[in-house]
Design a protein around this motif. Structure first.
Motif, short mmCIF file in Angstrom:
data_model
loop_
_atom_site.label_atom_id
_atom_site.label_comp_id
_atom_site.label_asym_id
_atom_site.label_seq_id
_atom_site.Cartn_x
_atom_site.Cartn_y
_atom_site.Cartn_z
N ASP A 189 27.94 33.91 45.81
CA ASP A 189 28.96 33.74 44.77
C ASP A 189 29.44 35.09 44.26
OD1 ASP A 189 28.90 31.00 44.97
OD2 ASP A 189 27.60 30.72 43.21
N ALA A 190 28.52 36.01 44.06
CA ALA A 190 28.88 37.34 43.57
C ALA A 190 29.77 38.08 44.57
CB ALA A 190 27.63 38.16 43.26
N LEU A 191 29.43 37.98 45.85
CA LEU A 191 30.24 38.63 46.88
C LEU A 191 31.64 38.04 46.95
CD1 LEU A 191 27.59 39.04 49.70
CD2 LEU A 191 28.88 40.88 48.61
N ARG A 192 31.74 36.71 46.85
CA ARG A 192 33.05 36.06 46.85
C ARG A 192 33.86 36.47 45.62
NH1 ARG A 192 30.47 31.75 49.54
NH2 ARG A 192 29.79 30.78 47.61
N ARG A 193 33.20 36.54 44.48
CA ARG A 193 33.90 36.91 43.24
C ARG A 193 34.36 38.37 43.31
NH1 ARG A 193 37.16 34.79 39.59
NH2 ARG A 193 36.78 35.61 37.52
N GLU A 194 33.51 39.25 43.83
CA GLU A 194 33.89 40.65 43.98
C GLU A 194 35.13 40.75 44.89
OE1 GLU A 194 32.08 44.87 45.69
OE2 GLU A 194 31.36 42.97 46.50
N LYS A 195 35.10 40.05 46.00
CA LYS A 195 36.23 40.07 46.93
C LYS A 195 37.50 39.57 46.25
CE LYS A 195 37.45 38.71 51.62
NZ LYS A 195 37.01 38.06 52.85
N TYR A 196 37.39 38.48 45.49
CA TYR A 196 38.55 37.94 44.77
C TYR A 196 39.09 38.95 43.76
CZ TYR A 196 41.36 35.40 41.44
OH TYR A 196 42.38 35.03 40.60
N LEU A 197 38.21 39.57 42.99
CA LEU A 197 38.67 40.49 41.94
C LEU A 197 39.37 41.72 42.52
CD1 LEU A 197 35.74 40.27 39.37
CD2 LEU A 197 38.02 39.23 39.21
N LYS A 198 39.17 41.99 43.80
CA LYS A 198 39.83 43.12 44.46
C LYS A 198 41.21 42.74 45.00
CE LYS A 198 35.66 45.64 45.72
NZ LYS A 198 34.85 46.17 46.82
N THR A 199 41.55 41.45 44.96
CA THR A 199 42.86 41.00 45.45
C THR A 199 43.91 41.19 44.36
OG1 THR A 199 42.66 38.71 44.68
CG2 THR A 199 41.75 39.22 46.90
N HIS A 200 45.16 40.99 44.74
CA HIS A 200 46.26 41.07 43.78
C HIS A 200 46.05 40.07 42.63
CE1 HIS A 200 50.31 41.36 42.20
NE2 HIS A 200 50.43 40.05 42.32
N TYR A 201 45.69 38.83 42.98
CA TYR A 201 45.50 37.81 41.95
C TYR A 201 44.28 38.11 41.08
CZ TYR A 201 49.16 35.23 44.28
OH TYR A 201 50.36 34.86 44.81
N GLY A 202 43.26 38.67 41.68
CA GLY A 202 42.07 39.05 40.92
C GLY A 202 42.39 40.16 39.93
N LYS A 203 43.20 41.12 40.34
CA LYS A 203 43.59 42.21 39.45
C LYS A 203 44.47 41.69 38.32
CE LYS A 203 43.01 45.72 42.93
NZ LYS A 203 43.62 46.65 43.87
N MET A 204 45.32 40.69 38.63
CA MET A 204 46.13 40.06 37.58
C MET A 204 45.22 39.34 36.58
SD MET A 204 49.46 38.64 39.69
CE MET A 204 49.64 37.30 38.56
N TYR A 205 44.20 38.63 37.09
CA TYR A 205 43.25 37.94 36.22
C TYR A 205 42.57 38.95 35.29
CZ TYR A 205 38.83 35.94 34.74
OH TYR A 205 37.76 35.54 33.99
N LEU A 206 42.09 40.05 35.85
CA LEU A 206 41.41 41.05 35.03
C LEU A 206 42.35 41.68 34.01
CD1 LEU A 206 39.18 42.79 37.69
CD2 LEU A 206 38.40 41.48 35.71
N GLY A 207 43.59 41.91 34.41
CA GLY A 207 44.57 42.46 33.47
C GLY A 207 44.76 41.55 32.27
N ASN A 208 44.85 40.23 32.53
CA ASN A 208 44.98 39.27 31.43
C ASN A 208 43.69 39.15 30.65
OD1 ASN A 208 47.68 38.55 31.82
ND2 ASN A 208 47.13 37.12 33.45
N ARG A 209 42.57 39.13 31.34
CA ARG A 209 41.26 38.98 30.69
C ARG A 209 40.95 40.16 29.77
NH1 ARG A 209 37.42 37.41 28.34
NH2 ARG A 209 35.40 36.81 29.14
N LEU A 210 41.38 41.34 30.18
CA LEU A 210 41.07 42.57 29.43
C LEU A 210 42.29 43.12 28.70
CD1 LEU A 210 38.86 44.28 32.15
CD2 LEU A 210 38.08 43.05 30.13
N LYS A 211 43.27 42.26 28.46
CA LYS A 211 44.53 42.70 27.85
C LYS A 211 44.30 43.44 26.54
CE LYS A 211 48.23 40.42 28.42
NZ LYS A 211 49.32 39.44 28.46
N SER A 212 43.48 42.90 25.66
CA SER A 212 43.27 43.57 24.37
C SER A 212 42.53 44.88 24.54
CB SER A 212 42.52 42.66 23.39
OG SER A 212 41.25 42.34 23.88
N TYR A 213 41.64 44.96 25.53
CA TYR A 213 40.94 46.23 25.80
C TYR A 213 41.94 47.29 26.24
CZ TYR A 213 38.21 49.77 28.17
OH TYR A 213 37.68 50.99 28.57
N PHE A 214 42.80 46.94 27.21
CA PHE A 214 43.76 47.90 27.72
C PHE A 214 44.81 48.25 26.68
CE2 PHE A 214 42.41 46.19 31.99
CZ PHE A 214 41.70 47.33 32.34
N THR A 215 45.21 47.30 25.86
CA THR A 215 46.16 47.57 24.78
C THR A 215 45.56 48.56 23.80
OG1 THR A 215 47.11 45.38 25.01
CG2 THR A 215 47.55 46.54 22.96
#
Length: 92
Positions: free
Chosen positions: A60-86
């Motif tokens: 599961d961790a390997l699949r999640r790591e692979k996903y987070l490295k994709t375009h959609y995964g990066k979009m997810y992280l951008g939204n998830r960490l929006k207040s941090y980056f702001t």
């Protein structure tokens, strides 16, 4: 908590780039990154741990790591960490 695998995101304080990885021992792995023992991040130190998730299996961790490295995964992280980056933008 010994049976967890962690997917994590580090951010370089030197160049702002992010690094995604996984491990079964997050504190030990982060320490290795900080000490320059990981080739892919040793020239990007210092690093901050900005995000992590716990998974119940290595697969599961390997699949999640692979996903987070994709375009959609990066979009997810951008939204998830929006207040941090702001908050980061407001500090500069």
């Amino acid at each position: 908590m010994e049976d967890f695998y962690y997917v994590y995101i580090l951010q370089s304080e030197k160049d702002g780039n992010k690094y995604t990885g996984y491990t079964s021992n997050l504190p030990l792995r982060f320490e290795a990154h900080q000490k320059g023992k990981v080739n892919s991040t040793k020239h990007r130190r210092p690093l901050k741990l900005i995000y992590f998730e716990g998974c119940l299996s290595q697969d599961d961790a390997l699949r999640r790591e692979k996903y987070l490295k994709t375009h959609y995964g990066k979009m997810y992280l951008g939204n998830r960490l929006k207040s941090y980056f702001t908050g980061q933008e407001n500090k500069e």
